[in-house]
Scaffold this active site. Structure first.
Site, PDB file in Angstrom:
ATOM      1  N   ASP A  56      42.427 -72.076 -56.362  1.00  0.00           N
ATOM      2  CA  ASP A  56      41.679 -73.300 -56.634  1.00  0.00           C
ATOM      3  C   ASP A  56      42.374 -73.946 -57.915  1.00  0.00           C
ATOM      4  O   ASP A  56      42.918 -73.318 -58.638  1.00  0.00           O
ATOM      5  CB  ASP A  56      40.146 -72.993 -56.746  1.00  0.00           C
ATOM      6  N   TYR A  78      42.778 -59.567 -57.302  1.00  0.00           N
ATOM      7  CA  TYR A  78      42.252 -60.636 -58.355  1.00  0.00           C
ATOM      8  C   TYR A  78      41.362 -59.990 -59.456  1.00  0.00           C
ATOM      9  O   TYR A  78      40.810 -58.980 -59.282  1.00  0.00           O
ATOM     10  CB  TYR A  78      41.242 -61.462 -57.637  1.00  0.00           C
TER      11      TYR A  78
END
Lengths: 251, 251
Positions: free
Chosen positions: A55, A114
């Site tokens: 994002d 992540y």
């Protein structure tokens, strides 16, 4: 017939100046900058396939992408310099190698790691601006660990996925999270997620919901309900983009 | 008579947006922002005394400063929040405590630790922009260590000092460097300088000159000459400000 060479690239970026990975009409996504660098290097359109989207504002320490180029144009070893020459400094190609002709950065990824960084102190350290989520409230790390443990394993994570814009095909929302690892070093809290794949905004929603519980503003049963509900119930607690780092793509 | 309270502050800043520590006519130094925050808090002029200057672009993990305020105005514990409320996010007061009435941030400092960060790889990592010196050339770390060793101890460092603007009093240029410690972690090279004091631009000139030798572009005898020359010969190889961090002030 032109011989085609498939390149595999290791890419790092500071997410702040860009509208995420995925190409935008406004041409200010990381993928747009990558494709522009290819176009400037060889004068033709090259599609760059990333391992997945990040994002707007999300950082990457090790995004993986592939692209096909005419084999005769440049040595493999010359591509890194050529691309970096045309890229903004906030995007760097760290490595370029020859990939098998059928290698696919997205379809062959068998997992991702992540990392989510939080700065857990009254004031955000000035060198952490844009790089960590500032979390001034006291967190119960035992609760955070318990919640993380509940999320590990194979679950339907539809309750931890943001809705995509209309037009997206309904997606299988079952994923496996191998590990969620919490570490603390001074004021810095680190959450490391290793899974076989993550839904849209899933890591930020997982982090935000865990933190909500660790603040004492939600019960751990909320996480249980979200997992059991398979999307009937959704969390809206998303941690901000600036603390999130794509740390590794596993093949 | 107004009771006076002397505050001791631990301050961190990202050096990039500011013209160094020392107050400027343009009011865009860290000291100016600190004094403006005091003025906004109590409505009167307060002078903030730092442990020493840092140049434009130099970061501080732990600058120390003191200031006198009317004791009745605010509890010591309330000052941190009050100042941070008026400071730009790139400057944060991390701690405020009551100091002895004769404590002096500059005159009482018996030493300082500076850290210089270098990114030693072909390309600067995007998350190191403005935070490390990008050094793409190969460095001989043995040479670097030998040079560092030559600099340790008590020397006249006039050869490693930039000239101040006219009007500055001639300064004693003898300083003692207790340790210079080189560490490497991946592409990141760290030089840590501990000394009883440092002249204007001295750490950047030491680093730049050591690197010049480690690149093979100067001999180690150059360092010997600079030390022996006591200012007759000066080095002009200054490492850029963005890699330098004031890491600790010793009292």
């Amino acid at each position: 017939m032109t011989d085609i060479l498939r390149l595999k690239m290791l890419i790092a970026y500071d997410g702040r100046p860009f509208r995420g990975w995925q190409s935008q009409a406004t041409k200010d996504a990381v993928q747009d900058h990558m494709e522009a660098a290819f176009a400037k290097t060889i004068g033709g359109r090259v599609v760059v396939h990333g391992s997945g989207r990040t994002d707007a504002g999300v950082h990457a320490l090790a995004q993986i992408a592939h692209a096909d180029v005419p084999a005769a144009r440049l040595e493999v070893s010359a591509w890194r310099g050529a691309l970096n020459n045309f890229l903004p400094p906030e995007i760097r190609v760290l490595r370029v190698s020859r990939a098998a002709p059928d290698f696919h950065a997205r379809f062959h990824a068998r997992g991702k790691i992540y990392t989510y960084r939080m700065w857990n102190a009254s004031y955000l350290h000035p060198l952490e601006i844009g790089r960590a989520w500032h979390m001034p409230s006291k967190l119960d790390l035992d609760i955070l660990r318990q919640g993380a443990q509940m999320l590990e394993g194979k679950h339907d994570f539809a309750g931890f996925a943001a809705n995509r814009a209309p037009g997206y095909a309904a997606e299988d929302t079952v994923r496996t999270i191998q590990h969620i690892c919490l570490t603390r070093r001074g004021d810095l809290l680190n959450l490391r997620f290793e899974g076989n794949g993550f839904l849209y905004k899933m890591v930020r929603l997982l982090t935000g919901t865990l933190v909500r519980c660790a603040q004492g503003r939600a019960e751990l049963t909320f996480i249980k309900e979200l997992l059991a509900g398979k999307g009937a119930k959704k969390t809206s607690f998303a941690a901000p983009a600036e603390g999130l780092y794509l740390t590794r793509v596993l093949y």
